[in-house]
Design an enzyme around this catalytic site. Structure first.
Site, PDB file in Angstrom:
ATOM      1  N   HIS A   1       0.623 -11.836 -32.403  1.00 24.89           N
ATOM      2  CA  HIS A   1       0.687 -11.694 -30.943  1.00 24.89           C
ATOM      3  C   HIS A   1      -0.726 -11.389 -30.507  1.00 24.89           C
ATOM      4  CE1 HIS A   1       0.710  -7.593 -32.362  1.00 24.89           C
ATOM      5  NE2 HIS A   1       0.171  -7.264 -31.207  1.00 24.89           N
TER       6      HIS A   1
ATOM      7  N   HIS B   1      -3.751  -9.730 -27.577  1.00 30.32           N
ATOM      8  CA  HIS B   1      -4.104  -8.760 -26.542  1.00 30.32           C
ATOM      9  C   HIS B   1      -5.314  -9.271 -25.778  1.00 30.32           C
ATOM     10  CE1 HIS B   1      -1.461  -5.540 -27.973  1.00 30.32           C
ATOM     11  NE2 HIS B   1      -1.830  -5.872 -29.201  1.00 30.32           N
TER      12      HIS B   1
ATOM     13  N   ASP C   1     -13.488 -13.532 -30.057  1.00 31.60           N
ATOM     14  CA  ASP C   1     -12.785 -14.100 -28.898  1.00 31.60           C
ATOM     15  C   ASP C   1     -11.956 -15.322 -29.308  1.00 31.60           C
ATOM     16  OD1 ASP C   1     -12.033 -14.205 -26.215  1.00 31.60           O
ATOM     17  OD2 ASP C   1     -13.637 -15.631 -25.732  1.00 31.60           O
ATOM     18  N   HIS C   2     -10.663 -15.268 -28.966  1.00 32.89           N
ATOM     19  CA  HIS C   2      -9.708 -16.331 -29.309  1.00 32.89           C
ATOM     20  C   HIS C   2      -9.603 -16.550 -30.825  1.00 32.89           C
ATOM     21  CE1 HIS C   2      -9.980 -16.924 -25.003  1.00 32.89           C
ATOM     22  NE2 HIS C   2      -8.856 -17.609 -25.079  1.00 32.89           N
TER      23      HIS C   2
ATOM     24  N   CYS D   1       3.803  -4.717 -32.722  1.00 38.87           N
ATOM     25  CA  CYS D   1       2.516  -5.150 -33.271  1.00 38.87           C
ATOM     26  C   CYS D   1       2.635  -5.578 -34.736  1.00 38.87           C
ATOM     27  CB  CYS D   1       1.457  -4.053 -33.113  1.00 38.87           C
ATOM     28  SG  CYS D   1       0.673  -4.073 -31.479  1.00 38.87           S
TER      29      CYS D   1
ATOM     30  N   GLU E   1      -7.043  -1.907 -25.387  1.00 35.66           N
ATOM     31  CA  GLU E   1      -6.150  -2.912 -25.953  1.00 35.66           C
ATOM     32  C   GLU E   1      -5.180  -3.414 -24.887  1.00 35.66           C
ATOM     33  OE1 GLU E   1      -4.176  -3.148 -30.215  1.00 35.66           O
ATOM     34  OE2 GLU E   1      -2.912  -2.000 -28.868  1.00 35.66           O
TER      35      GLU E   1
ATOM     36  N   HIS F   1      -3.515 -10.529 -33.440  1.00 35.94           N
ATOM     37  CA  HIS F   1      -3.490  -9.693 -34.644  1.00 35.94           C
ATOM     38  C   HIS F   1      -2.062  -9.415 -35.083  1.00 35.94           C
ATOM     39  CE1 HIS F   1      -3.293  -5.335 -32.745  1.00 35.94           C
ATOM     40  NE2 HIS F   1      -2.348  -6.102 -32.315  1.00 35.94           N
TER      41      HIS F   1
HETATM   42 NI    NI Z   1      -0.876  -5.467 -30.970  1.00 38.33          NI
END
Ligand code: NI
Length: 139
Positions: free
Chosen positions: A41, A43, A81-82, A35, A127, A16
């Site tokens: 990047h 999580h 997911d992914h 972020c 997260e 995200h």
């Molecule tokens: Ni983040």
């Protein structure tokens, strides 16, 4: 009859970027820190989904956890997911993908899909191992 809460923990990884398009890069960086990285990047999220209901005298279950697992997989995990939460998840469209916004959107994906007699009670979305949000529905 006893009402009991049962929880299934699931996992997904997603990318995200936290930002507002109407803010400068500088302001986004000040507010969202790492972020706000324009090149994304990721999580490794953990999600704890808690449901509540009466124990079924026939099975001894509130809800078969395999059924809960399949529901969360189908309604949430398969979509995120992914994936890139900003660009690839239609039910996050227009939302800054903070953990807060994500947990509410996930709640809406699950709350109306519960079997009869079973209530969605709480979602905890991690997260990072140190940061999590909780949501129990409502405003
Ligand atoms: Ni983040």
């Amino acid at each position: 009859m006893a009402r009991v809460q049962v929880t299934r923990r699931m996992h997904f990884s997603a990318a995200h970027r936290l930002f507002r398009a109407d803010w400068t890069d500088e302001r986004n960086g000040e507010v969202f820190g790492d972020c706000a990285n324009p090149l994304w990047h990721g999580h490794n999220y953990e999600i704890d989904v808690t449901v509540e209901g009466e124990i079924d005298p026939d099975t001894g279950y509130v809800m078969d956890l395999k059924q809960l697992k399949d529901l969360v997989q189908r309604r949430v995990i398969d979509d995120v997911d992914h994936r890139n939460l900003n660009e690839q998840v239609d039910w996050m469209d227009g939302l800054n993908p903070t953990t807060e916004n994500l947990v509410v959107a996930i709640w809406d994906r699950l709350s109306d899909a519960m079997p009869s007699g079973v209530e969605l009670r709480k979602i905890i979305l991690w997260e990072t191992p140190r940061n999590y949000v909780e949501y129990t529905g409502g405003a």
